[in-house]
Design an enzyme around this catalytic site. Structure first.
Site, PDB file in Angstrom:
ATOM      1  N   GLU A 143       0.866  -1.183   0.000  1.00 16.56           N
ATOM      2  CA  GLU A 143       0.000   0.000   0.000  1.00 16.56           C
ATOM      3  C   GLU A 143       0.905   1.237   0.000  1.00 16.56           C
ATOM      4  O   GLU A 143       1.324   1.706   1.051  1.00 16.56           O
ATOM      5  CB  GLU A 143      -0.915  -0.023   1.226  1.00 16.56           C
ATOM      6  CG  GLU A 143      -1.975   1.061   1.209  1.00 16.56           C
ATOM      7  CD  GLU A 143      -2.798   1.092   2.485  1.00 16.56           C
ATOM      8  OE1 GLU A 143      -3.716   1.914   2.562  1.00 16.56           O
ATOM      9  OE2 GLU A 143      -2.512   0.312   3.415  1.00 16.56           O
ATOM     10  N   HIS A 232      -9.894   0.456   0.549  1.00 12.15           N
ATOM     11  CA  HIS A 232     -10.828   1.032   1.540  1.00 12.15           C
ATOM     12  C   HIS A 232     -11.658   2.200   0.986  1.00 12.15           C
ATOM     13  O   HIS A 232     -11.396   3.355   1.220  1.00 12.15           O
ATOM     14  CB  HIS A 232     -10.135   1.400   2.859  1.00 12.15           C
ATOM     15  CG  HIS A 232      -8.825   2.115   2.784  1.00 12.15           C
ATOM     16  ND1 HIS A 232      -8.619   3.267   2.054  1.00 12.15           N
ATOM     17  CD2 HIS A 232      -7.642   1.842   3.388  1.00 12.15           C
ATOM     18  CE1 HIS A 232      -7.373   3.668   2.215  1.00 12.15           C
ATOM     19  NE2 HIS A 232      -6.752   2.819   3.002  1.00 12.15           N
ATOM     20  N   ASP A 269     -15.696  -1.476  10.560  1.00 13.53           N
ATOM     21  CA  ASP A 269     -15.383  -1.539  11.993  1.00 13.53           C
ATOM     22  C   ASP A 269     -16.249  -0.614  12.827  1.00 13.53           C
ATOM     23  O   ASP A 269     -16.061  -0.510  14.039  1.00 13.53           O
ATOM     24  CB  ASP A 269     -13.901  -1.205  12.218  1.00 13.53           C
ATOM     25  CG  ASP A 269     -13.528   0.203  11.768  1.00 13.53           C
ATOM     26  OD1 ASP A 269     -14.343   0.869  11.085  1.00 13.53           O
ATOM     27  OD2 ASP A 269     -12.407   0.650  12.084  1.00 13.53           O
ATOM     28  N   ASP A 294      -7.902  -3.887   7.634  1.00 16.86           N
ATOM     29  CA  ASP A 294      -6.899  -2.810   7.692  1.00 16.86           C
ATOM     30  C   ASP A 294      -6.337  -2.728   9.110  1.00 16.86           C
ATOM     31  O   ASP A 294      -6.032  -1.659   9.626  1.00 16.86           O
ATOM     32  CB  ASP A 294      -7.501  -1.464   7.273  1.00 16.86           C
ATOM     33  CG  ASP A 294      -6.442  -0.431   6.917  1.00 16.86           C
ATOM     34  OD1 ASP A 294      -5.289  -0.818   6.628  1.00 16.86           O
ATOM     35  OD2 ASP A 294      -6.746   0.786   6.943  1.00 16.86           O
ATOM     36  N   LEU A 328      -7.216   9.003  11.133  1.00 19.05           N
ATOM     37  CA  LEU A 328      -7.395   7.580  11.406  1.00 19.05           C
ATOM     38  C   LEU A 328      -6.212   6.795  10.865  1.00 19.05           C
ATOM     39  O   LEU A 328      -5.666   7.109   9.812  1.00 19.05           O
ATOM     40  CB  LEU A 328      -8.690   7.063  10.753  1.00 19.05           C
ATOM     41  CG  LEU A 328     -10.010   7.501  11.404  1.00 19.05           C
ATOM     42  CD1 LEU A 328     -11.184   6.998  10.577  1.00 19.05           C
ATOM     43  CD2 LEU A 328     -10.113   7.005  12.835  1.00 19.05           C
ATOM     44  N   GLY A 330      -5.752   3.049  10.349  1.00 18.42           N
ATOM     45  CA  GLY A 330      -6.117   1.640  10.343  1.00 18.42           C
ATOM     46  C   GLY A 330      -7.125   1.304  11.422  1.00 18.42           C
ATOM     47  O   GLY A 330      -7.652   2.173  12.116  1.00 18.42           O
TER      48      GLY A 330
END
Length: 409
Positions: A143, A232, A269, A294, A328, A330
C-alpha cells in the site's frame, strides 16, 4: 495429501448437523472432506462405494469458507512494516492469532516505507500454505509509496514517491522485487501510472486504486489498463460529488471493460465508514464488496501508543489515530467483528455478509476455484459459526486449527 492415490487413501470425514454456505445459500447438507479438499459424496458412494471414516456433529452451526483478509498491516504487537532480523516470526504470530477470528488466508500489508524496509522485509514474507501453524500467506499487499500526498492518510509524507520516466523499473528498484507481491495500491493520477498498471497486471499482480485524488475518468482509465480493486472505499479519496463522483463512481460506471468486475475494500469496523455509507456501497454493487480489517499492530493490545511503520499510533477505545492528530490509522477490529458489524449495518443476508469476507476476496485474487468456496474440489478451509456469527472453530485443509474453549469436548 492432495490428489492421486494418496488422497484416495486418506480418511473421509463427514461433518453433519450443519448448514453449509454454498452457491450463495445456506444449505442443510453434510460437508465431506478428504485429503484437504471438499469431496463430492455422490462420487464417493457410486464410484468408490465408500462411506465416511469419521463423522463430526457440528451442533447445528454454520459452515462457511474461511475468511480471507487482503489488507492487514499487523496485529498483536507485530508491525509488518518494521524491518527486523526475523520478520517471519512476526508473520507467524499474526497468522496463528487470526485463526480465532476465522481467517484462513491473508495478505500481509506494508504501508509506505523507506526503500531499505521493502528490500529487507519483502524477501522474508514468502507465499505459504496455512495449517496448524497459522493462516496461509497469499502474498504481500504493498500500500504505497506511489500515492497522493493530499490523501496520504497515515502514510509518512517523507517516503512517498512519484513514478520516474522509466516507471516500471522505478517500481522494481523501490520494492527490490515483486516475487511475493499479490496486490499493489497506487494513485492512478500519478504520471506514468497506467504503464505501471499494465506491467503489474501482466505479472498477475492485482492493482488497487487508493490514497488518491483521481476523478472518475482517471479511475476508469486505470480499470481499462487492468486495475481491479479499490483500497478502503470512501477513505483516503475524494468525497463523492454528483458532478464527478471520483473513484467511488466506479461502482456504477458504464465505462468498464466488458465482463470486468470492480471489487472494493471496506473497513466495516463502525469507525471508518458510517453505516449509511456502507449501505449505499453495498446496495450499489453488492458483488464487489470485500471486507478488509486494515488492522494495525495494536490489534488485540488495547489503549496506548503503538507503531505503524514509521509512525506512532495512539489507540483510544475502538479508534486508532496517528499520534497527536485526528487522522485515522487503520483499524483494531478483527475480521469476525467486521462481518457481524457489516451484517447489522446493512441488513444484508447472512450469506452476503459471509461471502464478502470469503468468496469476494478469493474472486478478486483469482482463487475462487480453491478458496472462498465450499464447492467440490476446493480447499477444505472453513469456519464454524454460531447463529450470531461468532467463531466456534476454524479448519484449514480439513484439519482443526482453532477451537473456542467452550466448544471443546
Amino acid at each position: 495429501m492432495r490428489g492421486g492415490q494418496g488422497a484416495a487413501r486418506a480418511p473421509v470425514i463427514q461433518f453433519t448437523n450443519c448448514r453449509i454456505l454454498r452457491g450463495g445459500a445456506l444449505l442443510r447438507e453434510d460437508l465431506w472432506v478428504r485429503g484437504g479438499r471438499i469431496l463430492d459424496p455422490e462420487k464417493l458412494f457410486f464410484e468408490e462405494r465408500r462411506v465416511a471414516d469419521q463423522q463430526r456433529d457440528c451442533g447445528g452451526c454454520i459452515l462457511a469458507p474461511g475468511f480471507i483478509d487482503v489488507q492487514i498491516n499487523g496485529g498483536f504487537g507485530v508491525d509488518f512494516s518494521q524491518a527486523s532480523e526475523d520478520v517471519g516470526s512476526g508473520i507467524a504470530l499474526v497468522a496463528r492469532r487470526i485463526l480465532s477470528h476465522g481467517v484462513t488466508s491473508f495478505c500481509p500489508t506494508l504501508v509506505t516505507s523507506p526503500l531499505e524496509v521493502y528490500h529487507k522485509v519483502l524477501p522474508q514474507i514468502p507465499v505459504k500454505s496455512g495449517g496448524p501453524h497459522g493462516a496461509g500467506v497469499l502474498g504481500v499487499h504493498l500500500e504505497g509509496p506511489f500515492i497522493s500526498r493530499e490523501k496520504r492518510g497515515a502514510h509518512p509524507e517523507a517516503h512517498l514517491r512519484s513514478f520516474e520516466a522509466d516507471a516500471f523499473q522505478d517500481v522494481l528498484a523501490t520494492y527490490g522485487g515483486l516475487d511475493n507481491v499479490r496486490i499493489v495500491t497506487l494513485a492512478p493520477e500519478l504520471d506514468h501510472s497506467h504503464e505501471v498498471i499494465r506491467a503489474l497486471t501482466a505479472l498477475g499482480i492485482c492493482v488497487s486504486l487508493g490514497h488518491s485524488v483521481a476523478d472518475l475518468g482517471t479511475a476508469e482509465k486505470a480499470v481499462q489498463s487492468g486495475a481491479t480493486f479499490i483500497t478502503h472505499l470512501f477513505n483516503a479519496m475524494l468525497p463523492f460529488h454528483h458532478r464527478d463522483p471520483g473513484i467511488v463512481g466506479l461502482l456504477t460506471s458504464d465505462r468498464l471493460p466488458a465482463g470486468r468486475r470492480i471489487f472494493y475494500g471496506m473497513i466495516a469496523d463502525g469507525i471508518h465508514t458510517n453505516p449509511a455509507a456502507l449501505r449505499i456501497a453495498h446496495r450499489a454493487h453488492p458483488k464487489g464488496l470485500v471486507l478488509v480489517t486494515d488492522a494495525v499492530p495494536a490489534l488485540g493490545l488495547g489503549n496506548g501508543r503503538h507503531t505503524l511503520g514509521q509512525q506512532e499510533v495512539e489507540v483510544d477505545g475502538l479508534t486508532a489515530y496517528v499520534a497527536g492528530t485526528s487522522t485515522l490509522s487503520g483499524s483494531i477490529a478483527p475480521m469476525d467483528t467486521c462481518v457481524r458489524h457489516f451484517l447489522q449495518a446493512t441488513g444484508c443476508s447472512v450469506e452476503c455478509a459471509l461471502e464478502a469476507a470469503s468468496l469476494h476476496p478469493a474472486q478478486l485474487l483469482g482463487l475462487e476455484k480453491r478458496k472462498g468456496t465450499l464447492d467440490f474440489g476446493a480447499d477444505a478451509d472453513f469456519v464454524v459459526l454460531d447463529d450470531s456469527l461468532h467463531v466456534r472453530a476454524t479448519y484449514i485443509s480439513g484439519e482443526l486449527v482453532w477451537q473456542a474453549e467452550e466448544a471443546r469436548p
